[in-house]
Enzyme design. Structure first.
Site, PDB file in Angstrom:
ATOM      1  CD  GLU A  14      33.672  41.602  48.900  1.00  0.00           C
ATOM      2  OE1 GLU A  14      34.568  42.022  49.670  1.00  0.00           O
ATOM      3  OE2 GLU A  14      32.842  40.747  49.211  1.00  0.00           O
ATOM      4  CG  ASP A  15      33.157  42.338  43.370  1.00  0.00           C
ATOM      5  OD1 ASP A  15      33.115  41.496  44.293  1.00  0.00           O
ATOM      6  OD2 ASP A  15      32.225  43.113  43.113  1.00  0.00           O
TER       7      ASP A  15
END
Ligand code: MN
Length: 712
Positions: free
Chosen positions: A76-77
């Site tokens: 996700e990051d």
């Protein structure tokens, strides 16, 4: 502050050194990936995944779960992809991290309570591996513990979601240790004043009541001793959120709730539970109707215990009696059955353990009245047969697994299903036959005058969609078969220079009987459906005697063309392989259940199909005003909004779009398949000209499967 060394110390206690090494590798990788990222508090980001892994290590989860916890935010990051994870740490860890990321991407809008239940089910449906849920719960728990520095609005949103979705899921899975902490943290974030008030009041009361508590505990211990029962007694505190809920929903005052003293008796084995129950009932009088045997009949999440309430001198005493194992399960739920036990193939071992857990629960519940309901519950929770998708407004629809946008459309309304022509999945145009996945947002595009097609029966999976489509087709089919059958017979008659007036009533009755039809209409329907050949019937009708007519001979005679308009209906259909339109040379093939199918002359599929069937020569009538279906394949340079531009070009040429879908796509170009309604060759030429005028169009073909020499 959670440190990696403390985590490693903790897992050293129950994992083999090679597994510990893998966990450390995952840590190093996560640390590198999150380098330079910070939490709102100013701490380096890696603090968070380490804390999440620590929560799971305290539940003694296996090394893959811990690795996934350490890596849970990298997809996700950071730049790390699922494929990278699979290469470095194996498929299982990659799948777990991917599952957690998908849950993170879903935005839970604050909704009515009924929706909250659907959100819970959607969450479970999206996690194919229950460990995904455990990582997500631990993630949420740490985020709740560190809500402080966040914005007021964001805090409220996360707290609401925690109380509506995650605490109930923890409860379903029986993980009380996490459930209780999530509830109290959520309560404190959402209602800081109420939470603070109750906390203070509890603290004050605890000081005043210390003596009474010790007194009761002592007398309970004595009554176990007298009967030589091994076991220990723990005083219990109600947690803040449960006190608040009792005040709110059971309309009790704070003091009514707090004047009840709660204890737990932990025994060696199940039998001792019942003996301990006898012991406490003889020391204090039990309150009628308050005894519950959750050992014989566990709660739906597997919780087991005996509950009873006793009269103290001036107060009530609530007692829970259970074994060590039951206590473990009450705290850790499904995680208690997941704990690391041996080193051979962890996933399989875990799966087997979960299976054992489920089957043991089933056995227990088989003796209970509501065992069916229970099994249904567990099944839905852990291995859902349903998927859950969003409508554009954010409502959740439940559909059977494998459901397509067609099912979605019919589940909204039959009229929407009947008129649907296209759809968007997560805002992108998609095919009506694409299987939906939990968590997607689906939007149906309808067009006035659109009709369901027979092919949808193979695409739809829900009973509702299938029966609606069948109902529609059947209604249309009979009337249309009749008209078509009548036209086909009349045409065959005229090709041999005969008409109805040449046929005697008595002879007609014989022909009907010979064809096992009760009426002339029924005979027409059968011909329309393709069950009887029109030219054979025509010859039977005019034959003076005997019914035997050679089919071969009939076919070869039958050279005169039947004129068609294309509006004859469902029993005269246009082949999907070549989509003939007015102006194309055409032939018809009678195919039984689907009636007469019209192909382009020279269509390759038609040639294959002709083998044992009769070919019927057809021509178009002049001045056709009806619409025909054509399939186009358009290669486009890939650019933003190009599909919408293509659609609007088609609409501007006054053609309706039945279906539009992206067939292939790469960085440079998209291949789009579009099925449109046009009025004939000249109209088609106009549409094609419009499309070609778009700069992004590289190539454009009409999809027609013909022999090369007849190529369109
Ligand atoms: Mn996280």
């Amino acid at each position: 502050m959670p440190s990696i060394d403390a985590l490693i110390d903790r897992i050293d206690q129950y994992l083999e050194p090679d597994k510990v090494a893998l966990v450390r590798q995952a840590y190093e990788s996560a640390k590198t990936a999150h380098e330079g990222q910070f939490r709102r508090s100013g701490d380096p980001y890696i603090i968070h995944p380490v804390a999440v892994a620590r929560i799971l290590a305290d539940l003694q989860m296996d090394h893959q779960t811990l690795m996934a916890a350490l890596l849970h935010d990298v997809i996700e990051d950071t730049d790390v992809s699922k494929e990278d994870l699979a290469a470095d740490f194996g498929e299982s860890v990659a799948e777990l991290v991917d599952g957690v990321s998908k849950l993170t991407q879903i935005e839970f809008k604050s909704k009515a309570e009924a929706q909250a239940h659907n959100f819970q089910k959607m969450t479970l449906a999206m996690a194919k591996d229950i460990r995904v849920i455990l990582v997500k719960l631990a993630d949420r728990l740490h985020n709740m513990r560190t809500l402080g520095p966040l914005h007021h609005e964001k805090r409220r949103r996360i707290a609401t979601e925690t109380l509506d979705i995650y605490a109930p899921i923890a409860n379903r899975l029986g993980i009380n240790s996490i459930r209780i902490e999530l509830e109290d943290l959520g309560f404190a974030a959402l209602y800081p004043m109420r939470s603070k008030y109750i906390r203070k009041a509890v603290k004050k009361l605890r000081g005043n009541h210390n003596e009474i508590i010790e007194d009761i505990q002592h007398s309970l211990e004595k009554c176990l001793e007298q009967r030589n029962l091994e076991g220990h007694i723990i005083g219990r505190e109600k947690h803040l959120f449960s006190i608040y809920n009792k005040m709110k929903y059971k309309h009790k005052s704070f003091h009514e709730i707090m004047d009840v003293y709660a204890f737990r008796v932990i025994t060696k084995n199940e039998e001792d539970c019942y003996r301990a129950l006898g012991a406490v009932h003889s020391a204090y009088k039990p309150l009628p109707f308050r005894f519950k045997d959750y050992i014989a009949v566990p709660k739906v999440n597997g919780y087991q215990s005996l509950h009873t309430t006793l009269f103290g001198k001036h107060v009530n005493i609530e007692i829970q009696i259970r074994t060590d194992d039951m206590e473990d399960f009450a705290n850790y739920g499904i995680a208690a059955h997941w704990q690391y036990k041996d080193d051979s193939s962890m996933t399989l071992a875990n799966q087997a353990r979960i299976d054992r857990w489920l089957s043991s629960l089933k056995q227990i519940r088989d003796h209970a009245d509501d065992s069916m309901e229970f099994i249904e519950h567990v099944k839905i929770e852990l291995f859902p047969d349903e998927i859950y998708v969003f409508t554009p407004k954010g409502d959740i629809l439940e559909l059977p697994a494998g459901a397509t946008p067609i099912d979605f459309a019919y589940s909204i309304h039959t009229d929407i299903g009947n008129a649907c022509v296209a759809c968007r999945i997560n805002k992108k145009l998609a095919s009506l036959s694409e299987p939906l996945q939990s968590g997607q947002t689906v939007e149906v595009i309808t067009a006035p005058g659109a009709k369901p097609s027979r092919a949808w029966l193979n695409i739809a999976v829900s009973a509702k969609a299938k029966s609606s489509i069948r109902h529609y087709l059947k209604q249309r089919s009979e009337a249309e078969s009749l008209d078509l059958g009548k036209a086909l017979i009349e045409k065959s008659l005229s090709s041999i220079k005969k008409s109805w007036k040449d046929i005697g009533e008595e002879h007609l009755a014989k022909v009907l009987e010979h064809n096992q039809a009760d009426s002339l209409d029924e005979l027409f329907i059968n011909v329309g459906l393709g069950n009887r050949m029109p030219y054979i019937i025509a010859r039977q009708l005019i034959a003076n005697s005997g019914m035997e007519i050679d089919a071969e001979q009939a076919t070869s005679d039958d050279k005169q063309h039947l004129m068609i308009k294309g509006t004859e209906g469902l029993n005269l259909s246009f082949a999907k392989c070549c989509h003939p339109i007015p102006g194309d040379p055409i032939i018809g093939i009678a195919t039984g259940p689907s009636g007469l199918v019209i192909h382009s002359e020279g269509c390759r599929k038609a040639m294959d199909k002709l083998q044992n069937r009769a070919k019927i020569h057809l021509s178009w009538v002049k001045d056709i005003t009806d619409e025909f279906v054509v399939e186009l394949r358009v290669e486009l340079e890939r650019q933003r909004g190009i599909i919408a531009e293509l659609a609007s070009a088609i609409t501007r040429a006054e053609a309706n779009i039945e279906r539009i879908g992206v067939e292939e796509q790469n960085a440079r170009m998209s291949v789009v398949n579009v099925v449109i309604h046009i009025q004939g060759r000249r109209h088609l030429a106009r549409v094609i000209k419009r499309i070609r005028s778009l700069k992004a169009v590289i190539r454009l073909n009409r999809v027609v499967d013909t022999h090369p020499k007849n190529g369109a």
